[in-house]
Design an enzyme around this catalytic site. Structure first.
Site, mmCIF file in Angstrom:
data_model
loop_
_atom_site.group_PDB
_atom_site.id
_atom_site.type_symbol
_atom_site.label_atom_id
_atom_site.label_comp_id
_atom_site.label_asym_id
_atom_site.label_seq_id
_atom_site.Cartn_x
_atom_site.Cartn_y
_atom_site.Cartn_z
ATOM 1 N N LYS A 172 -46.879 0.532 13.687
ATOM 2 C CA LYS A 172 -46.126 -0.532 13.594
ATOM 3 C C LYS A 172 -47.009 -1.286 12.538
ATOM 4 C CE LYS A 172 -45.083 -0.868 18.424
ATOM 5 N NZ LYS A 172 -46.398 -0.843 19.246
ATOM 6 N N LYS A 177 -61.296 1.174 16.209
ATOM 7 C CA LYS A 177 -61.693 -0.169 15.588
ATOM 8 C C LYS A 177 -62.948 -0.319 15.335
ATOM 9 C CE LYS A 177 -57.651 -2.468 17.734
ATOM 10 N NZ LYS A 177 -56.974 -2.830 16.658
ATOM 11 N N LYS A 179 -50.964 8.222 12.092
ATOM 12 C CA LYS A 179 -49.854 8.154 12.940
ATOM 13 C C LYS A 179 -48.759 7.174 12.247
ATOM 14 C CE LYS A 179 -49.996 5.371 16.030
ATOM 15 N NZ LYS A 179 -50.190 4.321 17.494
HETATM 16 P P1 TYM Z 1 -47.343 1.425 22.069
HETATM 17 O O1 TYM Z 1 -46.319 0.342 21.952
HETATM 18 O O2 TYM Z 1 -48.366 1.642 20.932
HETATM 19 O O3 TYM Z 1 -46.333 2.761 21.683
HETATM 20 C C1 TYM Z 1 -45.174 2.891 22.506
HETATM 21 C C2 TYM Z 1 -44.717 4.531 22.728
HETATM 22 O O4 TYM Z 1 -44.402 4.906 21.513
HETATM 23 C C3 TYM Z 1 -45.367 6.036 21.567
HETATM 24 N N1 TYM Z 1 -45.777 6.006 20.005
HETATM 25 C C4 TYM Z 1 -45.469 7.087 19.131
HETATM 26 N N2 TYM Z 1 -44.783 8.428 19.504
HETATM 27 C C5 TYM Z 1 -44.830 9.491 18.471
HETATM 28 N N3 TYM Z 1 -45.236 8.953 17.142
HETATM 29 C C6 TYM Z 1 -45.779 7.875 16.747
HETATM 30 N N4 TYM Z 1 -46.048 7.539 15.503
HETATM 31 C C7 TYM Z 1 -45.885 6.716 17.752
HETATM 32 N N5 TYM Z 1 -46.293 5.565 17.911
HETATM 33 C C8 TYM Z 1 -46.022 5.152 19.218
HETATM 34 C C9 TYM Z 1 -46.448 5.752 22.235
HETATM 35 O O5 TYM Z 1 -47.407 6.987 22.391
HETATM 36 C C10 TYM Z 1 -45.825 5.134 23.328
HETATM 37 O O6 TYM Z 1 -45.662 6.157 24.297
HETATM 38 N N6 TYM Z 1 -50.444 0.812 25.497
HETATM 39 C C11 TYM Z 1 -48.914 1.105 25.230
HETATM 40 C C12 TYM Z 1 -48.054 0.458 26.237
HETATM 41 C C13 TYM Z 1 -48.348 0.310 27.530
HETATM 42 C C14 TYM Z 1 -47.830 1.443 28.398
HETATM 43 C C15 TYM Z 1 -48.194 1.017 29.671
HETATM 44 C C16 TYM Z 1 -47.340 2.688 28.259
HETATM 45 C C17 TYM Z 1 -48.664 -0.772 28.391
HETATM 46 N N7 TYM Z 1 -48.752 -0.282 29.878
HETATM 47 C C18 TYM Z 1 -47.988 1.759 30.729
HETATM 48 C C19 TYM Z 1 -46.877 3.323 29.155
HETATM 49 C C20 TYM Z 1 -47.340 3.146 30.602
HETATM 50 C C21 TYM Z 1 -48.809 1.151 23.850
HETATM 51 O O7 TYM Z 1 -49.452 0.435 23.221
HETATM 52 O O8 TYM Z 1 -47.758 1.752 23.301
#
Ligand code: TYM
Length: 331
Positions: free
Chosen positions: A196, A111, A193
């Site tokens: 969203k 960022k 990547k």
């Molecule tokens: P987030 O919402 O960005 O993503 C959720 C999960 O999806 C995986 N992911 C992907 N895997 C493969 N290819 C992609 N293009 C891709 N985009 C997303 C992410 O690696 C993730 O596993 N910080 C976390 C949410 C969170 C969390 C936690 C996760 C908050 N507290 C505690 C585990 C444990 C997040 O923003 O994920």
């Protein structure tokens, strides 16, 4: 039974990347582990979200959890804000995290590198809150995609630091990152990547996209001039990404897919990828519709919150006693 925990932050509609990198593993693992899966709604507001849209995204995300196969009888499914202990432990974890560690977090560095203005302090301290999400439940394993591995590693460091300072308190969690599908790339720019917040929308498949749109996105995915279906991430990143997507869904090894396509063109290959993805997403969408109509979401969240709170409350109490801020006798 070992415990597993993970979450998704629905700042937009859930994507094929979320499904292949994370969500489908939650479903696979729920029979083998004590599973806690939550919606990281507090993490969503580290950046401004239009409130009505956010509410819709959150409800859709829960419905998609269920539609993808998470079973409330087997997994504890809940909203982060229903367990206030997580945020309270989050503050305590912030007090045990150094600014230097947060400065090194890739998401924050990206960022800054993009020159984004008005990065909030919530965004900066998001990793210790994520650590609290995990440590509150003494999770042994955290299944995540590649991009979240760094945060789980920080969580390990924080758990070890805390245990050394105050005595054995937290289970030190391990990240579980799948070999295939942990980093699904954008269909339009396979160096990035699938995300969203895809600006053009064309590089990202959303689980609730119309199937005709899904097909179109795959058929117009960026490829290369090699004219050969081969897994070579460096020189054929677009094709390699499509191979990963297909292999993840069908379970067919990448080598075997490549062998089937020897001497054949990209058009034919893309068509099969589109068929496979549309079939998978089509099934999820049909269940999503039933779930939205059934009205079970509220009950699932209520039950999940009760179970999660019970575990998190005990942990927070223990932590507060250890660090000396709880002065009453245990009731
Ligand atoms: P987030 O919402 O960005 O993503 C959720 C999960 O999806 C995986 N992911 C992907 N895997 C493969 N290819 C992609 N293009 C891709 N985009 C997303 C992410 O690696 C993730 O596993 N910080 C976390 C949410 C969170 C969390 C936690 C996760 C908050 N507290 C505690 C585990 C444990 C997040 O923003 O994920």
């Amino acid at each position: 039974m070992k415990r597993m925990l993970s979450g998704i932050k629905p700042t937009g509609q859930l994507t094929l990347g979320n499904y292949l990198g994370a969500l489908r593993h939650f479903v696979e693992y729920q029979d083998e582990y004590e599973m806690f899966v939550f919606i990281a709604n507090l993490h969503c507001v580290t950046e401004y979200q239009e409130p009505a849209q956010l509410k819709k995204n959150l409800k859709d995300a829960i419905a998609l959890y269920l539609a993808c196969g998470l079973d409330p009888e087997k997994s504890v499914i809940f909203l982060q804000t229903d367990v206030m202990e997580q945020a309270q432990l989050g503050f305590i974890m912030m007090c045990n995290t150094y600014m230097g560690e947060l400065n090194r977090m890739t998401q924050f560095k990206d960022k800054c590198a993009k020159g984004e203005k008005n990065i909030t302090s919530g965004m900066f301290v998001y990793p210790p809150l994520m650590a609290a999400d995990i440590l509150c439940y003494d999770a042994d394993y955290v299944p995540v995609g590649e991009d979240q591995k760094q945060h789980v590693e920080l969580t390990r460091d924080l758990a070890i630091r805390f245990n050394n300072k105050y005595g054995e308190t937290f289970t030190v969690p391990e990240p579980l990152v799948a070999k295939v599908g942990a980093r699904i790339m954008s269909l339009q720019d396979p160096s990035k990547k699938m995300s969203k917040s895809d600006e053009t929308n064309k590089g990202c498949i959303y689980l609730l996209d119309d199937l005709a749109v899904v097909r179109k996105k795959i058929m117009s995915a960026v490829t290369d001039m090699c004219a050969c279906v081969r897994y070579d991430k460096e020189n054929q990143s677009g094709i390699s990404n499509l191979l990963e997507i297909m292999s993840c869904i069908t379970g067919e090894p990448i080598d075997s897919i490549c062998a089937r396509y020897e001497g054949k063109g990209y058009g034919e290959f893309k068509k099969e990828v589109a068929d496979v993805v549309c079939e998978e997403i089509g099934k999820i969408q049909a269940r999503y519709k039933e779930i939205m109509e059934s009205g079970i979401i509220e009950k699932v969240l209520e039950d999940g919150a009760k179970k999660a709170r019970y575990v998190a409350h005990k942990k927070l109490d223990k932590v507060q006693r250890k660090i000396g801020i709880e002065i009453r006798k245990r009731s």
